[in-house]
Enzyme design. Structure first.
Site, mmCIF file in Angstrom:
data_model
loop_
_atom_site.group_PDB
_atom_site.id
_atom_site.type_symbol
_atom_site.label_atom_id
_atom_site.label_comp_id
_atom_site.label_asym_id
_atom_site.label_seq_id
_atom_site.Cartn_x
_atom_site.Cartn_y
_atom_site.Cartn_z
ATOM 1 C CG ASP A 49 100.481 -64.022 57.543
ATOM 2 O OD1 ASP A 49 100.358 -65.126 58.109
ATOM 3 O OD2 ASP A 49 99.708 -63.066 57.748
ATOM 4 C CB SER A 50 103.388 -68.488 59.686
ATOM 5 O OG SER A 50 103.139 -69.363 58.595
ATOM 6 C CG ASP A 88 98.293 -66.272 54.741
ATOM 7 O OD1 ASP A 88 97.067 -66.450 54.587
ATOM 8 O OD2 ASP A 88 98.914 -66.690 55.736
ATOM 9 C CE LYS A 118 95.507 -68.542 55.568
ATOM 10 N NZ LYS A 118 95.399 -67.480 56.629
ATOM 11 C CD GLU A 187 95.515 -70.039 64.098
ATOM 12 O OE1 GLU A 187 96.559 -70.055 64.789
ATOM 13 O OE2 GLU A 187 95.436 -69.480 62.989
#
Length: 271
Positions: A49-50, A88, A118, A187
């Site tokens: 989704d970045s 995502d 994800k 992360e």
């Protein structure tokens, strides 16, 4: 007569089987061309989704929706042949209930043809992960710094520095493992915690700003290639993409203005 040999795409179960084997290689991908280039080198490609920040110019990932993820998921599937493609689930598409998550996850898989989804979260998402996995949807989880919860964290901050935070992340990891996730992205956590999670979990840990002892690594492709003036501490620049693009476009502009482009060899003439 030539015989076309199809390339077998890596599956979620094959990623899971790589636990404590050769490190898993992964990158984000949002377009067919970048997926095509990365595909021979990566075990899985994440349609993150970045994409909202990298491609669409949003300040956070929060405005991204399911339709956007499907659009880019389709492109990455078309561009790749070998790597597992993981898409995502964007903010707001799975948090309400396991049923909501299943509705959106099944749509993502059906519309894109990807191999897994994800989602972010630990203990509080374990029920949803279990619900999806039991219905045939492979799930990768994401703990530590979870970008969709950036407002909750008060920004992009390292996780696991104090005892309570460390213990919470450990509990999150155990919960998503028990729920059936095939791998977990870890992360921006302190390195000793990332190492401990990798040792304790039976599923692969995919580090991003975590430890080189994780079972694999992931980076945003554009960060790694050198696009943008700033990158997080955990990014190693393997290229100078922005500089190369700037030079090429500047040279093109100069050639257009000087009428050096197009040249005789680049135009069509009457014979």
């Amino acid at each position: 007569m030539s015989v076309h040999k199809s390339i077998k795409r890596i599956t979620a179960s094959e990623i899971q089987a790589k636990k404590k084997q050769e490190p898993i290689v992964s990158l984000t991908a949002y377009q067919a061309y970048s997926a095509r280039i990365a595909d021979p080198h990566c075990d899985f490609l994440l349609v993150g989704d970045s994409v909202g920040m990298i491609v669409h110019g949003f300040d956070t990932t929060l405005p991204v929706d399911v339709d956007m993820m499907i659009l880019h998921g389709k492109a990455v599937m078309r561009g790749s042949q070998r790597a597992l493609v993981v898409v995502d689930m964007p903010f707001g598409s799975y948090e309400k209930s396991p049923e909501q998550a299943f509705s959106n996850a099944s749509r993502i898989l059906a519309d894109t043809g990807c191999g897994a989804v994800k989602l972010e979260g630990g203990i509080h998402m374990a029920k949803t992960i279990d619900f999806l996995c039991k219905r045939g949807i492979p799930v990768m989880s994401h703990i530590g710094l979870t970008p969709q919860a950036v407002n909750h964290f008060g920004g992009f901050k390292t996780q696991g520095r104090d005892k309570s935070d460390w213990e919470k992340i450990e509990a999150d990891a155990a919960a998503i493992e028990d729920a059936g996730a095939f791998a977990v992205v870890v992360e921006a956590v302190v390195e000793p915690l990332a190492v401990k999670l990798t040792e304790k979990l039976s599923i692969p840990t995919i580090g991003i700003g975590a430890s080189n002892q994780c079972d694999g690594q992931i980076l945003v492709m554009e960060d790694m290639l050198g696009y943008g003036a700033w990158a997080p501490k955990f990014v190693r620049r393997y290229g100078t993409l922005e500089q190369a693009m700037d030079t090429a476009i500047r040279n093109y502009a100069e050639d257009v203005k000087s009428r050096a482009f197009p040249s005789d060899s680049e135009i069509y003439k009457l014979k």
